[in-house]
Motif scaffolding. Structure first.
Motif, PDB file in Angstrom:
ATOM      1  N   UNK A   1       0.889  -1.034  -0.146  1.00 51.83           N
ATOM      2  CA  UNK A   1      -0.005  -0.018  -0.146  1.00 51.83           C
ATOM      3  C   UNK A   1       1.046   1.418   0.208  1.00 51.83           C
ATOM      4  N   UNK A   2       0.534   2.326  -0.851  1.00 48.60           N
ATOM      5  CA  UNK A   2       1.104   3.658  -0.900  1.00 48.60           C
ATOM      6  C   UNK A   2       0.317   4.413  -0.139  1.00 48.60           C
ATOM      7  N   UNK A   3       1.030   5.292   0.537  1.00 44.62           N
ATOM      8  CA  UNK A   3       0.158   6.223   1.446  1.00 44.62           C
ATOM      9  C   UNK A   3       0.862   7.684   1.450  1.00 44.62           C
ATOM     10  N   UNK A   4       0.328   8.670   0.747  1.00 47.62           N
ATOM     11  CA  UNK A   4       0.820   9.907   0.719  1.00 47.62           C
ATOM     12  C   UNK A   4       0.221  10.822   1.870  1.00 47.62           C
ATOM     13  N   UNK A   5      -1.075  10.414   2.360  1.00 50.98           N
ATOM     14  CA  UNK A   5      -1.613  11.050   3.644  1.00 50.98           C
ATOM     15  C   UNK A   5      -1.947  12.456   3.268  1.00 50.98           C
ATOM     16  N   UNK A   6      -1.001  13.317   3.565  1.00 53.27           N
ATOM     17  CA  UNK A   6      -1.507  14.890   3.283  1.00 53.27           C
ATOM     18  C   UNK A   6      -1.434  15.083   1.944  1.00 53.27           C
ATOM     19  N   UNK A   7      -2.177  16.275   1.807  1.00 54.95           N
ATOM     20  CA  UNK A   7      -2.523  16.709   0.407  1.00 54.95           C
ATOM     21  C   UNK A   7      -1.282  17.029  -0.351  1.00 54.95           C
ATOM     22  N   UNK A   8      -0.154  17.785   0.296  1.00 59.12           N
ATOM     23  CA  UNK A   8       1.021  17.992  -0.665  1.00 59.12           C
ATOM     24  C   UNK A   8       1.633  16.618  -1.013  1.00 59.12           C
TER      25      UNK A   8
ATOM     26  N   UNK B   1       0.486  13.607  -1.297  1.00 57.07           N
ATOM     27  CA  UNK B   1      -0.520  12.858  -2.155  1.00 57.07           C
ATOM     28  C   UNK B   1      -0.276  13.270  -3.359  1.00 57.07           C
ATOM     29  N   UNK B   2      -0.158  14.837  -3.641  1.00 58.04           N
ATOM     30  CA  UNK B   2      -0.113  15.148  -4.995  1.00 58.04           C
ATOM     31  C   UNK B   2       1.131  14.768  -5.961  1.00 58.04           C
ATOM     32  N   UNK B   3       2.242  14.694  -4.823  1.00 58.17           N
ATOM     33  CA  UNK B   3       3.633  14.636  -5.551  1.00 58.17           C
ATOM     34  C   UNK B   3       3.511  13.000  -5.772  1.00 58.17           C
ATOM     35  N   UNK B   4       3.104  11.997  -5.072  1.00 61.23           N
ATOM     36  CA  UNK B   4       3.016  10.808  -5.062  1.00 61.23           C
ATOM     37  C   UNK B   4       2.198  10.505  -6.382  1.00 61.23           C
ATOM     38  N   UNK B   5       0.901  10.764  -6.533  1.00 56.42           N
ATOM     39  CA  UNK B   5      -0.096  10.695  -7.568  1.00 56.42           C
ATOM     40  C   UNK B   5       0.565  11.072  -8.956  1.00 56.42           C
ATOM     41  N   UNK B   6       1.502  11.982  -8.945  1.00 52.83           N
ATOM     42  CA  UNK B   6       2.095  12.567  -9.918  1.00 52.83           C
ATOM     43  C   UNK B   6       2.980  11.355 -10.778  1.00 52.83           C
TER      44      UNK B   6
ATOM     45  N   UNK C   1     -10.250   7.172  -0.005  1.00 50.09           N
ATOM     46  CA  UNK C   1      -9.003   7.816   0.487  1.00 50.09           C
ATOM     47  C   UNK C   1      -8.945   7.776   2.153  1.00 50.09           C
ATOM     48  N   UNK C   2      -7.884   8.338   2.407  1.00 46.67           N
ATOM     49  CA  UNK C   2      -7.453   8.353   3.847  1.00 46.67           C
ATOM     50  C   UNK C   2      -8.703   9.174   4.733  1.00 46.67           C
ATOM     51  N   UNK C   3      -9.474  10.020   4.120  1.00 47.34           N
ATOM     52  CA  UNK C   3     -10.337  10.751   5.030  1.00 47.34           C
ATOM     53  C   UNK C   3     -11.443   9.876   5.256  1.00 47.34           C
ATOM     54  N   UNK C   4     -11.813   9.056   4.294  1.00 49.67           N
ATOM     55  CA  UNK C   4     -12.910   8.051   4.651  1.00 49.67           C
ATOM     56  C   UNK C   4     -12.653   7.127   5.482  1.00 49.67           C
TER      57      UNK C   4
ATOM     58  N   UNK D   1      -1.345  -0.935  -4.238  1.00 49.55           N
ATOM     59  CA  UNK D   1      -2.449  -0.041  -4.294  1.00 49.55           C
ATOM     60  C   UNK D   1      -2.165   1.239  -3.626  1.00 49.55           C
ATOM     61  N   UNK D   2      -2.821   2.140  -4.128  1.00 49.50           N
ATOM     62  CA  UNK D   2      -2.663   3.553  -3.786  1.00 49.50           C
ATOM     63  C   UNK D   2      -3.688   3.949  -2.782  1.00 49.50           C
ATOM     64  N   UNK D   3      -3.385   4.396  -1.496  1.00 51.61           N
ATOM     65  CA  UNK D   3      -4.366   5.189  -0.872  1.00 51.61           C
ATOM     66  C   UNK D   3      -4.382   6.783  -1.001  1.00 51.61           C
ATOM     67  N   UNK D   4      -5.654   7.199  -1.825  1.00 53.49           N
ATOM     68  CA  UNK D   4      -5.627   8.761  -1.719  1.00 53.49           C
ATOM     69  C   UNK D   4      -5.436   9.559  -0.514  1.00 53.49           C
ATOM     70  N   UNK D   5      -4.675  10.562  -0.616  1.00 58.38           N
ATOM     71  CA  UNK D   5      -4.658  11.330   0.408  1.00 58.38           C
ATOM     72  C   UNK D   5      -5.437  12.162   0.808  1.00 58.38           C
TER      73      UNK D   5
END
Length: 282
Positions: A37-44, A46-51, A71-74, A102-106
């Motif tokens: 599992x990949x976790x970017x968690x914070x918005x900043x 998450x953006x860098x990881x999804x890129x 994602x992580x908020x849910x 898998x990628x967990x959206x931040x």
């Protein structure tokens, strides 16, 4: 048996922390049978990881589709209401490699707001994720001034410290007394990213003054990877370059990333066979 949390972190910015994480996870997803599992968690983060895994226009469309129900908020809402079970986590992730990665959206919230809300639940969330995944990769960003970052460092089963090829930065890292004390008891790997093999500042020369045997890896600077990794082609890059010959321009980078992946596998004690028919542990 629970999995392991691997936190990629750097004491300073600009060391390629997210890039190193994306490269390692991609090659492990292609060549090992671990469920990750990949976790970017914070918005900043998450953006860098999804890129690294989605092209810019696709990422924007995905952000519109990934509502508050993903994602992580849910997961945090479910956790706070005591409704989260480990087998539910995959329902809130985006698959990158089927049954492998898998990628967990931040969070969609600003970093400071998310951190205030999530800090009391961080340990429970990571513990829950480790019950579902063999490896949970977390982009820990840089610096250690926040309670959130310090919490991630403490909770990491393996800490990957990303360092620049810079004598002063390395010296300052070894002057971080609390961190150094923690590393005496925590599994960790030092990684020199964007590494220039022609520099006299080799990782051996940089670490020699500190007189300790350290698990160290270097990830060579590679222009093609930097381009592809910023255009959503991380997995595609790794797939295309799996069998490049020794004289190929991408060979050293692939060799280095595989060495880092192997170091993490050894640190966690997970010995999974490579793809391609090999049945014996590496």
């Amino acid at each position: 048996m629970t999995g392991h949390t691997i936190v990629f972190w750097s004491p300073v910015s600009g060391t390629g922390t997210t890039s190193n994480l994306a490269a390692t996870a991609s090659v492990m997803g292609l060549e090992y049978s671990a469920h990750m599992l990949l976790l970017g968690h914070c918005e900043s983060h998450d953006i860098a990881l999804k890129q690294c895994f989605y092209q810019t226009h696709a990422s924007r469309e995905m952000d519109m589709d990934v509502s508050v129900n993903m994602g992580v908020d849910a997961l945090l809402r479910l956790l706070q209401n005591r409704k989260l079970q480990p087998n539910m986590i995959r329902d809130y992730t985006l698959p990158l490699l089927k049954d492998r990665l898998d990628l967990l959206p931040g969070s969609s919230k600003p970093d400071d707001r998310f951190i205030d809300m999530a800090t009391p639940w961080m340990e429970s969330l990571l513990s829950m994720a480790k019950r579902m995944y063999d490896l949970v990769f977390v982009d820990g960003g840089s610096g250690n001034s926040s309670e959130w970052t310090n919490g991630l460092l403490r909770l990491a089963d393996v800490l990957v410290v990303c360092l620049p090829q810079n004598r002063l930065a390395v010296h300052r890292f070894f002057r971080m007394d609390e961190l150094q004390a923690m590393l005496t008891t925590k599994k960790h790997v030092l990684v020199f990213g964007k590494y220039d093999r022609y520099s006299s500042l080799t990782h051996k020369n940089l670490l020699r003054p500190y007189g300790r045997r350290l698990q160290t890896c270097s990830v060579s600077y590679n222009t093609r990877w930097l381009d592809d990794g910023q255009n959503g082609q991380a997995i595609s890059y790794m797939y295309r370059n799996r069998q490049v010959p020794r004289e190929h321009e991408n060979y050293l980078f692939m060799r280095d990333v595989r060495a880092l992946a192997l170091a993490l596998i050894e640190q966690t004690g997970l010995h999974y066979a490579f793809f391609g028919g090999k049945e014996t542990p590496i």
